[in-house]
Each structure stands twice: as C-alpha cells, then as structure tokens.
Design a protein around this motif. Structure first.
Motif, PDB file in Angstrom:
ATOM      1  N   ILE A 360      71.481  71.630 -54.822  1.00  0.00           N
ATOM      2  CA  ILE A 360      71.258  71.127 -53.463  1.00  0.00           C
ATOM      3  C   ILE A 360      71.466  69.624 -53.489  1.00  0.00           C
ATOM      4  O   ILE A 360      70.877  68.923 -54.318  1.00  0.00           O
ATOM      5  CB  ILE A 360      69.841  71.451 -52.960  1.00  0.00           C
ATOM      6  CG1 ILE A 360      69.575  72.957 -53.013  1.00  0.00           C
ATOM      7  CG2 ILE A 360      69.637  70.941 -51.545  1.00  0.00           C
ATOM      8  CD1 ILE A 360      68.147  73.337 -52.664  1.00  0.00           C
ATOM      9  N   SER A 361      72.301  69.094 -52.599  1.00  0.00           N
ATOM     10  CA  SER A 361      72.575  67.667 -52.598  1.00  0.00           C
ATOM     11  C   SER A 361      72.596  67.120 -51.177  1.00  0.00           C
ATOM     12  O   SER A 361      72.984  67.814 -50.227  1.00  0.00           O
ATOM     13  CB  SER A 361      73.915  67.364 -53.289  1.00  0.00           C
ATOM     14  OG  SER A 361      74.992  67.917 -52.562  1.00  0.00           O
ATOM     15  N   LEU A 362      72.162  65.889 -51.040  1.00  0.00           N
ATOM     16  CA  LEU A 362      72.203  65.159 -49.779  1.00  0.00           C
ATOM     17  C   LEU A 362      72.722  63.761 -50.084  1.00  0.00           C
ATOM     18  O   LEU A 362      72.194  63.072 -50.955  1.00  0.00           O
ATOM     19  CB  LEU A 362      70.820  65.085 -49.141  1.00  0.00           C
ATOM     20  CG  LEU A 362      70.714  64.236 -47.862  1.00  0.00           C
ATOM     21  CD1 LEU A 362      71.540  64.861 -46.738  1.00  0.00           C
ATOM     22  CD2 LEU A 362      69.262  64.084 -47.425  1.00  0.00           C
ATOM     23  N   SER A 363      73.767  63.347 -49.370  1.00  0.00           N
ATOM     24  CA  SER A 363      74.364  62.037 -49.583  1.00  0.00           C
ATOM     25  C   SER A 363      74.476  61.312 -48.258  1.00  0.00           C
ATOM     26  O   SER A 363      75.011  61.840 -47.289  1.00  0.00           O
ATOM     27  CB  SER A 363      75.753  62.175 -50.223  1.00  0.00           C
ATOM     28  OG  SER A 363      76.384  60.923 -50.337  1.00  0.00           O
ATOM     29  N   ASP A 364      73.952  60.092 -48.221  1.00  0.00           N
ATOM     30  CA  ASP A 364      74.046  59.235 -47.038  1.00  0.00           C
ATOM     31  C   ASP A 364      74.990  58.095 -47.373  1.00  0.00           C
ATOM     32  O   ASP A 364      74.680  57.242 -48.209  1.00  0.00           O
ATOM     33  CB  ASP A 364      72.659  58.704 -46.662  1.00  0.00           C
ATOM     34  CG  ASP A 364      72.680  57.947 -45.343  1.00  0.00           C
ATOM     35  OD1 ASP A 364      73.755  57.889 -44.714  1.00  0.00           O
ATOM     36  OD2 ASP A 364      71.637  57.409 -44.952  1.00  0.00           O
ATOM     37  N   ILE A 375      76.095  63.874 -45.689  1.00  0.00           N
ATOM     38  CA  ILE A 375      76.649  65.122 -46.200  1.00  0.00           C
ATOM     39  C   ILE A 375      75.535  65.919 -46.871  1.00  0.00           C
ATOM     40  O   ILE A 375      74.834  65.410 -47.745  1.00  0.00           O
ATOM     41  CB  ILE A 375      77.781  64.858 -47.199  1.00  0.00           C
ATOM     42  CG1 ILE A 375      78.892  64.039 -46.542  1.00  0.00           C
ATOM     43  CG2 ILE A 375      78.352  66.170 -47.721  1.00  0.00           C
ATOM     44  CD1 ILE A 375      79.979  63.625 -47.496  1.00  0.00           C
ATOM     45  N   PHE A 376      75.390  67.171 -46.452  1.00  0.00           N
ATOM     46  CA  PHE A 376      74.405  68.079 -47.038  1.00  0.00           C
ATOM     47  C   PHE A 376      75.137  69.284 -47.599  1.00  0.00           C
ATOM     48  O   PHE A 376      76.014  69.859 -46.943  1.00  0.00           O
ATOM     49  CB  PHE A 376      73.388  68.528 -45.985  1.00  0.00           C
ATOM     50  CG  PHE A 376      72.426  69.571 -46.493  1.00  0.00           C
ATOM     51  CD1 PHE A 376      71.390  69.215 -47.336  1.00  0.00           C
ATOM     52  CD2 PHE A 376      72.573  70.901 -46.131  1.00  0.00           C
ATOM     53  CE1 PHE A 376      70.503  70.165 -47.809  1.00  0.00           C
ATOM     54  CE2 PHE A 376      71.693  71.854 -46.592  1.00  0.00           C
ATOM     55  CZ  PHE A 376      70.648  71.486 -47.433  1.00  0.00           C
ATOM     56  N   ILE A 401      78.558  68.101 -42.518  1.00  0.00           N
ATOM     57  CA  ILE A 401      78.881  66.679 -42.494  1.00  0.00           C
ATOM     58  C   ILE A 401      78.596  66.134 -41.109  1.00  0.00           C
ATOM     59  O   ILE A 401      79.125  66.635 -40.111  1.00  0.00           O
ATOM     60  CB  ILE A 401      80.347  66.430 -42.874  1.00  0.00           C
ATOM     61  CG1 ILE A 401      80.639  67.021 -44.256  1.00  0.00           C
ATOM     62  CG2 ILE A 401      80.663  64.944 -42.848  1.00  0.00           C
ATOM     63  CD1 ILE A 401      82.071  66.895 -44.674  1.00  0.00           C
ATOM     64  N   ASP A 402      77.754  65.117 -41.026  1.00  0.00           N
ATOM     65  CA  ASP A 402      77.454  64.436 -39.771  1.00  0.00           C
ATOM     66  C   ASP A 402      78.096  63.060 -39.814  1.00  0.00           C
ATOM     67  O   ASP A 402      77.756  62.225 -40.660  1.00  0.00           O
ATOM     68  CB  ASP A 402      75.930  64.289 -39.579  1.00  0.00           C
ATOM     69  CG  ASP A 402      75.255  65.635 -39.384  1.00  0.00           C
ATOM     70  OD1 ASP A 402      75.777  66.438 -38.604  1.00  0.00           O
ATOM     71  OD2 ASP A 402      74.231  65.876 -40.041  1.00  0.00           O
ATOM     72  N   PHE A 403      79.024  62.813 -38.908  1.00  0.00           N
ATOM     73  CA  PHE A 403      79.709  61.526 -38.845  1.00  0.00           C
ATOM     74  C   PHE A 403      78.920  60.565 -37.969  1.00  0.00           C
ATOM     75  O   PHE A 403      78.306  60.953 -36.988  1.00  0.00           O
ATOM     76  CB  PHE A 403      81.124  61.695 -38.296  1.00  0.00           C
ATOM     77  CG  PHE A 403      82.021  62.474 -39.206  1.00  0.00           C
ATOM     78  CD1 PHE A 403      82.738  61.840 -40.204  1.00  0.00           C
ATOM     79  CD2 PHE A 403      82.136  63.845 -39.070  1.00  0.00           C
ATOM     80  CE1 PHE A 403      83.558  62.556 -41.042  1.00  0.00           C
ATOM     81  CE2 PHE A 403      82.953  64.574 -39.905  1.00  0.00           C
ATOM     82  CZ  PHE A 403      83.670  63.927 -40.904  1.00  0.00           C
TER      83      PHE A 403
END
Length: 432
Positions: A360-364, A375-376, A401-403
């Motif tokens: 599980i990864s979350l990148s801001d 990005i989740f 992906i939330d832009f």
C-alpha cells in the motif's frame, strides 16, 4: 532458477570463477488502463502478454580483487497491441580491489536499455501515460576505509546520463546528465545501535526538447494587427541545471532480533538556473518580416527538509514494514518536485509453497501546477510454487491519481485497474 552453473578454481593463481545463467518464460494478462498510448484514461484494453526473462552472471575473484559481471533481459510481446511491447536489456559490472584490510577501491558501471512504464512506479518519479524507450549509462568509482573497528568512511562519485526515444516521447520527458558525489560515515555504537551520517552533492543537466514550426504570426505595423505567414521557426531546447547539496544524520536501531527501526533527517539546498536565449525568425515568404523569440534567464534557490524513516517487524510466518520519506528531486519532465511518500508492505507464508503479499503506497507530489498530484496504490498478490520448477504469481493493482487544480486536489481522479498473471518455469541447476 539457473539454467547453467559453472565453477572452477585455478590453484596456481588462486583464481575463483563462477558462471551462472537462467531463462524464465512468462505469461501476463493486463487490464491497466494507462499502459496504452491512447491517453483517454477511460478507454482500456485487455491484453495477453507473453515473454521471456533471464540473464548471465559471472564472478571472478582472488585474494585481492573481485569482479561481478551481469547481463539481464526482460522481454514482452502483447497480442493485438504492439505499442505495449518492450525489450529491456541490462549490463552491469561491479569490481572491488582490496588495498589492505582497511581500504577497498571499487568501480561500478552499468548500461541499461529499458522504458518508463516497465521500471517506474508512478509513486516514485511522476506519472507517464506512454511507454517511452530509453538508454541509461552510469559509471561510479568508490572508495571505503575502515577508520576503527566500529567506524567506516565511504566516498563515491557517479556520472549518469539518460536518453529517451524522442519519436515515442509524447509527455515532454527530457534527456538528462547527472554528476553525483557522496560521503557516508557509519559508527557502530553498540550491538543494537548504529549511527549514520552523509553529505551529498548532485548537479543535474536537463536538456529541453527542440521545437520546430513552419507557421509564425508577426506583428503587423498597421492597424495594430498580426500577419500569419510561413516561416522557418527552430528553437533549440534550453538546458536547465539543477544543483542540490544535502546533509543527513540518523541511526539504525535493533531493540530485538526481529525489530529494526531507522531514521535520518537533514536539509537540502537547491539551485535552478537556465540561460537566456534569443532566436531570430524570418518569414520564408516576406523576408522583411522578422521577429525574435526570447527566453529569459531563470535563477532560483530554496532550502528544504529531507527525511527517511522505516520500521520492520518479523514474525514466525510473516513480516511487516513501513517506510516514510520526504525528498526533493527532478521528475521525468525535468521539474524540481517534492515527494512525500508513505509505504506499507506485508508478507505471509501459508505453507512453504504458498505465500501472499500486500503493498500500500501513498505519494504526495508537489511542484508546478502540472507536476502536483496525489497518488494512492494498493497491490495484493499471491505466489504459488507447486513444484521445484513451476511458479505461479498473480496480483491485482488499484491506482487512483488526484491532480492539483488551483491549489486544491481536483474532484475528478482517473482510476487504474490491473491484473497481472505470471507463469514461470525455472530450469534445474547444473554444476560442472
């Protein structure tokens, strides 16, 4: 996993040589919406892919030096969509020479032909919609010295350049060259605690893409208007240089044999410069019409925090891990981008043959308006080796992906669903 394994020893020169090779056929079913060259994120295409992986490994050593030479390949052919095909090749050499019991001199080199989508995780270097072939070369001399029984000093320099296939480059991914210098110091305080420190300097040269056009609008001297006429317009890409200097200090701590904790923190100074550029343009129809395209000099600097933290716990039949990092570096488009990443991993072994995994990864990512995104990703998987030779690996990956839009995350976020299925045959090892 090896198809061929050879070993021999030359007693007269005390030379040890080991040669190994492996070949692994593979099959894959992929429903990833973002793998096609079509950038319409709501249009996906289910594809079957077949391929073959493998490599060759050579180890040479004697009492004073050691050389590891490797070549790896990974190829895929997808039915009904050859835009997804790829042919990755990797060649690397690592060498060490022992001057004494305390000093070691090393030289590493690598030549890698791969592509963006097969090796980049979207949470690492930025989001790309297309598979772009590229070539990366690097060379790295390094030196390490044992100061005391508990302390070690390491110095390294790395040169690396990356070139992309511009005919397949639809995402303005830029070629680059980097000079990297590092100094690392470690000290074993006691059996459980190790202290760490590092200094790093990197200079990135990011080569902008050339622009060419055959039509140009010129200011018209009358009526405050413009005239559009054929013209020779060629604007060479501007080279941007990004220099970073950083320091970090931290520790690695093992309170028990099954637990590992680590933390490092520090700061990084960043400087970005690009030269002023003036390009004259003349109409091919009306030579008296001239114009000039100017690109102003850019120079900026900043200071940022950089952090890394990790925790690991091993159980009898499983293990879990957590990683956090805060860093700043150029993305694939050459934009200086801040990355804040959270990652959780877990593995569980049901039987010696059957195991499962979870990532599980979350990148801001924060940069320019085009580079900022969140990005989740979640990827569970299962691995089954039902005999010595056959291995089945299956996994599912969900990505959201939330832009960024006007400083806030936009409500619309394209989703990606991918199913990976790999069936591999591992050849028996042979010794001669």
């Amino acid at each position: 996993m090896s198809l061929l394994f050879l070993g021999w020893t030359s007693e007269s020169r005390a030379l040890d040589a080991v040669l190994g090779a492996d070949v692994n056929p593979a099959s894959e079913f992929n429903t990833n919406l973002f793998m096609s060259r079509n950038q319409a994120v709501n249009i996906g295409k289910d594809v079957w892919g077949e391929g073959i992986d493998g490599g060759l490994d050579l180890v040479l050593s004697d009492s004073r030096w050691k050389i590891n030479a490797n070549s790896r390949f990974q190829n895929r052919w997808y039915q009904d969509d050859n835009n997804l095909d790829y042919f990755n090749q990797l060649f690397s050499v690592k060498s060490q020479y022992y001057f004494s019991e305390r000093a070691i001199l090393g030289m590493d080199a690598q030549y890698n032909m791969d592509n963006t989508l097969s090796t980049e995780n979207v949470a690492d270097l930025g989001y790309v919609f297309t598979r772009i072939p590229r070539t990366t070369r690097s060379i790295s001399p390094n030196w390490s010295y044992v100061l005391t029984e508990k302390s070690r000093l390491s110095l390294a320099y790395t040169y690396q350049d990356t070139n992309y296939d511009q005919q397949r480059n639809l995402n303005n991914v830029v070629d680059s060259a980097a000079h990297i210098g590092s100094l690392n110091l470690s000290h074993q305080w006691n059996e459980k605690l190790q202290l760490l420190g590092s200094l790093n300097y990197t200079s990135y040269d990011l080569f902008g893409r050339d622009f060419e056009s055959s039509v140009r609008a010129y200011p018209f001297p009358f009526l405050n208007g413009f005239i559009v006429t054929p013209a020779t317009v060629f604007i060479p890409g501007v080279t941007t240089t990004i220099r970073t200097a950083s320091f970090m200090a931290g520790f690695s701590y093992n309170p028990t044999e099954s637990v590992t904790l680590a933390f490092s923190g520090g700061g990084q100074h960043n400087q970005t410069t690009s030269p002023e550029n003036r390009e004259p343009i003349t109409s091919t129809v009306f030579p008296f019409l001239t114009d000039t395209i100017n690109s102003r000099r850019i120079s900026s600097s900043s200071f940022s925090e950089i952090l890394t933290a990790s925790a690991r716990k091993k159980f009898e039949r499983s293990d879990i891990g957590f990683n956090y990092s805060l860093s700043l570096s150029p993305n694939l488009q050459g934009l200086l981008t801040s990355y804040e990443r959270y990652n959780f991993t877990g593995n569980y072994k049901f039987t010696p043959q059957l195991s499962s995994s979870l990532n599980i990864s979350l990148s801001d990512q924060t940069g320019s308006a085009q580079a900022s995104r969140e990005i989740f990703s979640v990827r569970p998987g299962i691995n089954w080796q039902w005999d010595q030779n056959w291995v089945l690996n299956a996994s599912y990956q969900y990505t959201r992906i939330d832009f960024a839009a006007s400083g806030n995350l936009s409500a619309s976020s394209p989703d990606s669903h991918a199913l990976y299925l790999n069936i591999r045959y591992l050849f028996d090892k042979h010794q001669f």
